[in-house]
Design an enzyme around this catalytic site. Structure first.
Site, PDB file in Angstrom:
ATOM      1  N   CYS A   2       1.011  -1.174  -0.092  1.00  0.00           N
ATOM      2  CA  CYS A   2       0.016   0.108  -0.090  1.00  0.00           C
ATOM      3  C   CYS A   2       1.034   1.055   0.025  1.00  0.00           C
ATOM      4  O   CYS A   2       1.882   1.340   0.725  1.00  0.00           O
ATOM      5  CB  CYS A   2      -0.931   0.068   1.139  1.00  0.00           C
ATOM      6  SG  CYS A   2      -2.112  -1.573   1.215  1.00  0.00           S
ATOM      7  N   ARG A  27       4.004  -0.286  -4.847  1.00  0.00           N
ATOM      8  CA  ARG A  27       3.808  -0.888  -3.331  1.00  0.00           C
ATOM      9  C   ARG A  27       2.290  -1.728  -3.444  1.00  0.00           C
ATOM     10  O   ARG A  27       2.104  -2.077  -2.103  1.00  0.00           O
ATOM     11  CB  ARG A  27       3.617   0.358  -2.416  1.00  0.00           C
ATOM     12  CG  ARG A  27       4.920   1.290  -2.362  1.00  0.00           C
ATOM     13  CD  ARG A  27       4.833   2.467  -1.345  1.00  0.00           C
ATOM     14  NE  ARG A  27       4.711   1.835  -0.133  1.00  0.00           N
ATOM     15  CZ  ARG A  27       5.576   1.556   0.613  1.00  0.00           C
ATOM     16  NH1 ARG A  27       6.680   1.870   0.293  1.00  0.00           N
ATOM     17  NH2 ARG A  27       5.382   1.170   2.030  1.00  0.00           N
ATOM     18  N   TRP A  76      -2.437  -2.891  -1.687  1.00  0.00           N
ATOM     19  CA  TRP A  76      -2.105  -4.190  -1.932  1.00  0.00           C
ATOM     20  C   TRP A  76      -3.062  -4.836  -0.862  1.00  0.00           C
ATOM     21  O   TRP A  76      -2.888  -4.829   0.529  1.00  0.00           O
ATOM     22  CB  TRP A  76      -0.715  -4.281  -1.630  1.00  0.00           C
ATOM     23  CG  TRP A  76      -0.456  -5.995  -1.756  1.00  0.00           C
ATOM     24  CD1 TRP A  76       0.160  -6.512  -3.049  1.00  0.00           C
ATOM     25  CD2 TRP A  76      -0.421  -6.809  -0.966  1.00  0.00           C
ATOM     26  NE1 TRP A  76       0.348  -7.853  -3.170  1.00  0.00           N
ATOM     27  CE2 TRP A  76       0.026  -8.092  -1.583  1.00  0.00           C
ATOM     28  CE3 TRP A  76      -0.300  -7.357   0.262  1.00  0.00           C
ATOM     29  CZ2 TRP A  76       0.571  -9.306  -1.089  1.00  0.00           C
ATOM     30  CZ3 TRP A  76      -0.150  -8.352   0.878  1.00  0.00           C
ATOM     31  CH2 TRP A  76       0.397  -9.435   0.283  1.00  0.00           C
ATOM     32  N   ASN A 100      -1.730   2.207   5.612  1.00  0.00           N
ATOM     33  CA  ASN A 100      -0.810   1.131   5.123  1.00  0.00           C
ATOM     34  C   ASN A 100      -0.405   0.443   6.462  1.00  0.00           C
ATOM     35  O   ASN A 100       0.128   1.077   7.364  1.00  0.00           O
ATOM     36  CB  ASN A 100       0.626   1.920   4.434  1.00  0.00           C
ATOM     37  CG  ASN A 100       1.619   0.967   4.123  1.00  0.00           C
ATOM     38  OD1 ASN A 100       2.602   1.278   4.341  1.00  0.00           O
ATOM     39  ND2 ASN A 100       1.422  -0.338   4.030  1.00  0.00           N
ATOM     40  N   GLY A 101      -0.478  -0.749   6.477  1.00  0.00           N
ATOM     41  CA  GLY A 101      -0.075  -1.919   7.660  1.00  0.00           C
ATOM     42  C   GLY A 101      -1.275  -2.585   7.772  1.00  0.00           C
ATOM     43  O   GLY A 101      -2.123  -2.836   7.095  1.00  0.00           O
ATOM     44  N   GLU A 480      18.201 -17.212  -7.463  1.00  0.00           N
ATOM     45  CA  GLU A 480      17.835 -16.237  -7.819  1.00  0.00           C
ATOM     46  C   GLU A 480      17.143 -15.939  -9.319  1.00  0.00           C
ATOM     47  O   GLU A 480      16.008 -15.381  -9.421  1.00  0.00           O
ATOM     48  CB  GLU A 480      19.273 -15.259  -7.781  1.00  0.00           C
ATOM     49  CG  GLU A 480      18.765 -13.528  -8.061  1.00  0.00           C
ATOM     50  CD  GLU A 480      17.740 -12.950  -7.324  1.00  0.00           C
ATOM     51  OE1 GLU A 480      17.476 -13.493  -6.126  1.00  0.00           O
ATOM     52  OE2 GLU A 480      17.373 -11.863  -7.579  1.00  0.00           O
ATOM     53  N   LYS A 484      13.279 -14.944 -10.405  1.00  0.00           N
ATOM     54  CA  LYS A 484      13.181 -14.048 -11.144  1.00  0.00           C
ATOM     55  C   LYS A 484      12.040 -14.534 -12.006  1.00  0.00           C
ATOM     56  O   LYS A 484      11.140 -13.846 -12.602  1.00  0.00           O
ATOM     57  CB  LYS A 484      14.343 -13.527 -11.800  1.00  0.00           C
ATOM     58  CG  LYS A 484      15.294 -12.672 -11.095  1.00  0.00           C
ATOM     59  CD  LYS A 484      14.885 -11.491 -10.470  1.00  0.00           C
ATOM     60  CE  LYS A 484      14.729 -11.936  -9.096  1.00  0.00           C
ATOM     61  NZ  LYS A 484      14.648 -10.886  -8.133  1.00  0.00           N
ATOM     62  N   GLU A 487       8.512 -15.077 -10.678  1.00  0.00           N
ATOM     63  CA  GLU A 487       7.904 -13.778 -10.212  1.00  0.00           C
ATOM     64  C   GLU A 487       7.242 -13.052 -11.554  1.00  0.00           C
ATOM     65  O   GLU A 487       6.112 -12.500 -11.330  1.00  0.00           O
ATOM     66  CB  GLU A 487       9.040 -12.955  -9.677  1.00  0.00           C
ATOM     67  CG  GLU A 487       8.480 -11.678  -9.076  1.00  0.00           C
ATOM     68  CD  GLU A 487       9.618 -10.893  -8.115  1.00  0.00           C
ATOM     69  OE1 GLU A 487      10.680 -11.589  -8.170  1.00  0.00           O
ATOM     70  OE2 GLU A 487       9.462  -9.899  -7.841  1.00  0.00           O
ATOM     71  N   HIS A 503      18.506 -37.398  -6.152  1.00  0.00           N
ATOM     72  CA  HIS A 503      17.897 -38.002  -4.859  1.00  0.00           C
ATOM     73  C   HIS A 503      16.237 -37.569  -5.025  1.00  0.00           C
ATOM     74  O   HIS A 503      15.761 -37.781  -3.799  1.00  0.00           O
ATOM     75  CB  HIS A 503      18.476 -37.038  -3.631  1.00  0.00           C
ATOM     76  CG  HIS A 503      20.056 -37.763  -3.686  1.00  0.00           C
ATOM     77  ND1 HIS A 503      20.530 -38.906  -3.246  1.00  0.00           N
ATOM     78  CD2 HIS A 503      21.123 -37.088  -4.129  1.00  0.00           C
ATOM     79  CE1 HIS A 503      21.745 -38.820  -3.725  1.00  0.00           C
ATOM     80  NE2 HIS A 503      22.099 -37.694  -3.957  1.00  0.00           N
ATOM     81  N   LYS A 602       5.898  -4.445  -3.841  1.00  0.00           N
ATOM     82  CA  LYS A 602       7.508  -4.191  -3.450  1.00  0.00           C
ATOM     83  C   LYS A 602       7.953  -4.360  -2.229  1.00  0.00           C
ATOM     84  O   LYS A 602       8.871  -4.790  -1.771  1.00  0.00           O
ATOM     85  CB  LYS A 602       8.030  -2.998  -4.334  1.00  0.00           C
ATOM     86  CG  LYS A 602       9.602  -3.172  -4.214  1.00  0.00           C
ATOM     87  CD  LYS A 602      10.281  -2.427  -5.415  1.00  0.00           C
ATOM     88  CE  LYS A 602      11.597  -2.561  -5.442  1.00  0.00           C
ATOM     89  NZ  LYS A 602      12.063  -3.862  -5.727  1.00  0.00           N
TER      90      LYS A 602
END
Ligand code: F6R
Length: 607
Positions: A2, A27, A76, A100-101, A480, A484, A487, A503, A602
């Protein structure tokens, strides 16, 4: 998670709020809205969807607003699905808020408010705060805010307006970020400074439990008792163009291209007379010698940068290093003591789990050292020692340059520790530092190899699932690369230690499973090459990423991506480029929104 903005000034504020929100859209982009003072009313416009798809369209259909003060939000979703009704601002015409929170005790607050006759329209935790403020409000906003703050548990940054206090914004925060911007005759609130860089570089950091009051006369700060607080004005060094696409199709592509400069800005200021220099943060040689263990903690890509750091420190300084995912670390009763150093890595400096891991480490008596990109962020302010990664704003949700600078920082850090503990002699330390300073040129060369990455992307774009394999440093890079890809392309992939495949996981391999094998380390090359043969025998299409001039068995590798030859130890810094670029072009070919991938945001300020 947010984004919040607010404006009070002389200008018509709708456009300012919308433009500022656009810069915070990374955000969260489930919905967006604004609430402004219009004559004696609060007028709210909000809509589900990204700003351009929802809010902007709705504003065009709305009777022209003329207002010089208001608040805005991009969401968000945590409590309640993305919808018009769950969008912020939330209020009842008398009071309106953006949040936000997470309000942890919202259920208790809601029951209390229902018992007082309040009804609820949305499924959000935020609505309880709006109603609580309304309940306590009897003409004195500060009193209402103080009483509400006393009742609310959780993390929050709030922008609040009261209809009866025209053109005034109140702002508070606890854990979640919020800054207050200042310009002649104009003031702003924002979740981060990039939102308002176009208007001003001057801002105040808001402390926990402090209240900011913005009106036509300027900005005041006070505590919950109403006593005035004096605050120091900060100046952002980031330039407004850094938060714009600058001719690139996506922020992600721009940020990949910025990596050479970002690494230079991170490394160069920390090299004095050819050797690493950490004196700016107080990490002295005595301290380094005294630590028993190093713990590195972060989330996602930041944690992956920590994995490279572990390999380097253990190899060069022969000192034990653990790397933990912050959300696990904070609940696993870590064995951290006062003799340890806990290194916290975070781009945003606001990640809730990472911040909690930092606080826990401090409680356990360890020294804490934060490696952070955003200046003045919560993690930067909380840690005993901090060094900034100087990457400039990273807007794309998918982290690229922030990871690259964190890894570059890990090199310098490992050299410093190994040198201070007498495990790396001065000549080799100088030599490695010099090579690190030269790495931006090699990265630039990697970026130019675009056609190769586009080709690989065209080969994997229709796969249902992929494997990334490697050993040692290459395994960390596989993680990584895999992150990427999933995502932003939404293709499932998994990173596996190459030797571990047989295995169990090798049973997934078919002719439809592309395998990206990373093999940049000569000591492990033959071992990885054998694992490549194993997957090739099961029909996999193999793409190998290796150093220029590496001899590859063409019967087991379908396509080779070559990296410029640099010191092998530094190969992770170049290897990440093809991984980022392959993910980028795959996402582009699949028509995805690269900078705002689905379900993500983000800055992850909820746990
Ligand atoms: C992946 C990504 C995330 C972040 C993670 C930590 O592309 O961006 O995995 O790395 O959310 O964020 P920070 O570094 O802000 O703590």
């Amino acid at each position: 998670m947010c984004g919040i903005v607010g404006y009070v000034g002389r200008e018509e504020c709708t456009q300012i709020l919308v433009d500022s929100l656009r810069r915070l859209e990374y955000r969260g982009y489930d919905s967006a809205g604004i609430a402004v003072f219009e004559e004696d009313k609060i007028k709210t416009v909000k809509a589900k969807g990204k700003i351009n798809d929802g809010l902007v369209k709705k504003l065009k259909e709305t009777e022209h607003l003329f207002a010089t003060a208001g608040i805005g939000h991009t969401r968000w979703a945590t409590h309640g699905e993305p919808s018009d009704i769950n969008s912020h601002p939330i209020g009842n015409g008398r009071v309106s808020i953006v949040h936000n929170g997470i309000i942890e005790n919202y259920r208790e607050l809601k029951s209390f408010l229902i018992s007082k006759g309040y009804g609820f329209e949305s499924e959000t935790d935020t609505e309880t705060v709006a109603k609580l403020l309304d309940y306590y409000y009897d003409g004195n906003p500060l009193e209402a805010i103080s009483k509400a703050m006393n009742d609310i548990e959780g993390a929050y940054a709030l922008g609040i307006i009261f209809r009866e206090h025209r053109n005034k914004i109140f702002a508070i925060r606890k854990e979640s970020p919020l800054i207050v911007g200042k310009k002649d005759g104009e003031s702003f609130i924002a979740s981060d400074v990039t939102a308002i860089l176009e208007y001003t570089h001057d801002y105040y950091l808001l402390e926990h439990n402090a209240i900011a009051i913005l009106d036509e006369n300027g900005i005041k700060f006070c505590d919950v008792r109403g006593d005035e607080i004096q605050k120091e004005l900060q100046t952002a060094t980031w330039d407004a163009s850094a938060a714009q696409k600058g001719g690139y199709k996506h922020f992600m592509l721009k940020e990949i291209h910025e990596q050479p400069t970002a690494i230079r800005n991170t490394v160069s200021p920390r090299v004095k007379d050819g050797l690493p220099d950490f004196s700016e943060c107080g990490l002295t040689e005595e301290k380094i010698k005294s630590y028993r263990n190093i713990y590195i903690v972060g989330c996602g890509s930041a944690m992956h940068a920590g994995l490279v750091g572990k390999a380097l420190i253990e190899r060069l300084a022969r000192m034990p290093v653990s790397v933990d995912i912050a959300s696990e670390f904070r609940y696993c009763e870590p064995l951290v003591t006062k003799d340890d150093l806990v290194v916290i890595i975070s781009q945003s400096g606001e990640t809730a789990d990472t911040l909690a891991a930092l606080k826990l480490s401090k409680r356990l008596g360890a020294d804490t050292f934060a490696i952070v990109n955003v200046v003045g962020s919560s993690i930067a302010r909380e840690a005993d020692m901090v060094m900034y990664t100087n990457a400039g704003p990273e807007i794309s949700v998918c982290s690229t340059k922030a990871y690259a600078v964190q890894v570059a920082f890990m090199y310098l850090f490992a050299f410093e520790i190994a040198f201070a503990r007498g495990k790396l002699d001065e000549t080799r330390c100088r030599e490695l530092t010099e090579k690190l300073l030269e790495i931006p040129d090699a990265i630039k060369k990697c970026i130019e190899n675009e056609a190769a990455y586009q080709f690989v992307a065209s080969k994997i774009m229709n796969a249902d699932s992929l494997l990334y394999i490697g050993r040692g440093l290459d395994y960390s890079l596989s993680m990584e690369g895999s992150l990427k890809l999933k995502e932003i392309s939404y293709i499932h992939s998994e990173a596996y230690a190459a030797g571990e495949l047989k295995h169990g996981t090798i049973s997934l391999v078919t002719k439809d499973t592309p395998v990206i094998a990373i093999a940049t380390q000569s000591a492990l090359f033959e071992k990885t090459a054998s694992n490549v043969k194993e997957v090739k025998s099961r029909g996999a299409k193999v793409i190998m990423i290796c150093a220029e001039g590496t001899e590859v068995d063409s019967s087991s590798v379908d396509y080779k991506v070559e990296l410029p030859a640099v010191d092998e130890l530094l190969m992770p810094l170049t290897t990440v480029v093809p991984l980022q670029m392959i993910a980028y072009y795959t996402a582009v070919l699949r028509g995805n929104d690269v900078d705002m991938p689905r379900n993500l945001a983000k800055s992850v300020t909820v746990e």
